[in-house]
Scaffold this motif. Structure first.
Motif, PDB file in Angstrom:
ATOM      1  N   THR A  29     -53.279   5.497 -37.731  1.00 20.01           N
ATOM      2  CA  THR A  29     -52.947   4.455 -38.145  1.00 20.01           C
ATOM      3  C   THR A  29     -54.283   3.537 -38.999  1.00 20.01           C
ATOM      4  O   THR A  29     -55.573   4.486 -38.454  1.00 20.01           O
ATOM      5  CB  THR A  29     -53.028   3.359 -36.570  1.00 20.01           C
ATOM      6  N   PRO A  30     -54.346   2.680 -38.982  1.00 17.44           N
ATOM      7  CA  PRO A  30     -55.509   2.059 -39.742  1.00 17.44           C
ATOM      8  C   PRO A  30     -56.098   1.998 -38.613  1.00 17.44           C
ATOM      9  O   PRO A  30     -58.026   1.839 -38.505  1.00 17.44           O
ATOM     10  CB  PRO A  30     -55.291   0.950 -40.407  1.00 17.44           C
ATOM     11  N   GLU A  31     -56.211   1.627 -37.102  1.00 17.66           N
ATOM     12  CA  GLU A  31     -57.110   1.437 -36.100  1.00 17.66           C
ATOM     13  C   GLU A  31     -57.630   2.760 -35.478  1.00 17.66           C
ATOM     14  O   GLU A  31     -58.967   2.635 -34.801  1.00 17.66           O
ATOM     15  CB  GLU A  31     -56.262   0.821 -34.888  1.00 17.66           C
ATOM     16  N   ARG A  32     -56.965   3.560 -35.206  1.00 18.12           N
ATOM     17  CA  ARG A  32     -57.433   4.770 -34.637  1.00 18.12           C
ATOM     18  C   ARG A  32     -56.204   6.175 -35.298  1.00 18.12           C
ATOM     19  O   ARG A  32     -55.463   5.927 -35.645  1.00 18.12           O
ATOM     20  CB  ARG A  32     -57.000   4.773 -33.033  1.00 18.12           C
ATOM     21  N   ILE A  33     -56.732   7.245 -33.948  1.00 16.04           N
ATOM     22  CA  ILE A  33     -55.815   9.272 -33.975  1.00 16.04           C
ATOM     23  C   ILE A  33     -55.434   9.191 -33.246  1.00 16.04           C
ATOM     24  O   ILE A  33     -55.974   8.746 -31.824  1.00 16.04           O
ATOM     25  CB  ILE A  33     -57.064  10.350 -34.370  1.00 16.04           C
ATOM     26  N   ALA A  91     -48.051   3.054 -34.582  1.00 21.32           N
ATOM     27  CA  ALA A  91     -47.442   4.142 -33.344  1.00 21.32           C
ATOM     28  C   ALA A  91     -48.030   4.139 -32.201  1.00 21.32           C
ATOM     29  O   ALA A  91     -49.365   3.798 -32.248  1.00 21.32           O
ATOM     30  CB  ALA A  91     -47.900   5.321 -34.334  1.00 21.32           C
ATOM     31  N   GLU A  92     -46.907   3.926 -31.895  1.00 19.90           N
ATOM     32  CA  GLU A  92     -47.458   4.373 -29.939  1.00 19.90           C
ATOM     33  C   GLU A  92     -46.600   5.153 -29.731  1.00 19.90           C
ATOM     34  O   GLU A  92     -45.728   5.405 -29.779  1.00 19.90           O
ATOM     35  CB  GLU A  92     -47.037   3.187 -29.592  1.00 19.90           C
ATOM     36  N   LYS A  93     -47.341   5.795 -28.491  1.00 23.24           N
ATOM     37  CA  LYS A  93     -47.295   6.716 -27.655  1.00 23.24           C
ATOM     38  C   LYS A  93     -46.152   6.657 -26.726  1.00 23.24           C
ATOM     39  O   LYS A  93     -46.506   4.916 -26.622  1.00 23.24           O
ATOM     40  CB  LYS A  93     -47.645   7.563 -26.992  1.00 23.24           C
ATOM     41  N   ALA A  94     -45.242   6.714 -26.255  1.00 24.72           N
ATOM     42  CA  ALA A  94     -43.764   6.539 -25.377  1.00 24.72           C
ATOM     43  C   ALA A  94     -44.662   5.581 -24.625  1.00 24.72           C
ATOM     44  O   ALA A  94     -44.771   4.671 -23.629  1.00 24.72           O
ATOM     45  CB  ALA A  94     -42.739   7.211 -24.811  1.00 24.72           C
ATOM     46  N   GLU A  95     -45.898   6.237 -23.515  1.00 25.12           N
ATOM     47  CA  GLU A  95     -46.141   5.776 -22.427  1.00 25.12           C
ATOM     48  C   GLU A  95     -47.080   4.526 -22.544  1.00 25.12           C
ATOM     49  O   GLU A  95     -47.174   4.090 -21.524  1.00 25.12           O
ATOM     50  CB  GLU A  95     -47.108   7.069 -21.623  1.00 25.12           C
TER      51      GLU A  95
END
Length: 143
Positions: free
Chosen positions: A19-23, A91-95
């Protein structure tokens, strides 16, 4: 016998989610399913090269029999050889998902779309609803 670290086909895919903010993610996977421009798209090692839009939804990925999920809100996907690059708006991981916040966002978007107050940006409200639903599905809270 399957070689250690390899899928049943003997190969894996390298999945990168940025994402623009992070891997968000950099890992090997046996397969993945992602929300593309024309619907959900399955990807296995050896997939034909492809570039397409990523739509709001859930990315399902599997490695060694374990399935994981992450929510994405849109972006681009590039498949080259045995590498998949998701350039996601978010994008976010489920956890990582704040389920209570996602429920509130879903309810707020549904309410705004139901009431349709003057000046409502309908496309923006629909997009917010899609993002909230994707987050809840990735977190296992909706089917």
């Amino acid at each position: 016998m399957v070689e250690e670290g390899k899928g049943t086909s003997g190969r894996t895919l390298r999945l990168e989610v940025v994402t623009p903010e992070r891997i968000v993610l950099s890992t090997q996977v046996d397969s993945l399913i992602l929300p593309g421009a024309l619907g959900y798209l399955g990807v296995l090692p050896g997939h034909a090269p492809l570039v397409t839009h990523l739509t709001p939804g859930v990315v399902f990925y599997r490695y060694r029999g374990e399935e994981k999920r992450l929510a994405v809100s849109g972006g681009l996907v590039e498949i080259t050889g045995d590498q998949v690059l998701l350039l996601a708006d978010t994008a976010e991981k489920a956890e990582e998902i704040d389920v209570e916040r996602a429920w509130r966002a879903k309810e707020r978007a549904e309410q705004r779309l139901k009431e349709r107050p003057p000046g409502l940006d309908i496309a923006r409200a629909e997009s917010a609803l899609k993002r909230a639903i994707a987050r809840l599905k990735a977190a296992g809270q909706l089917n």
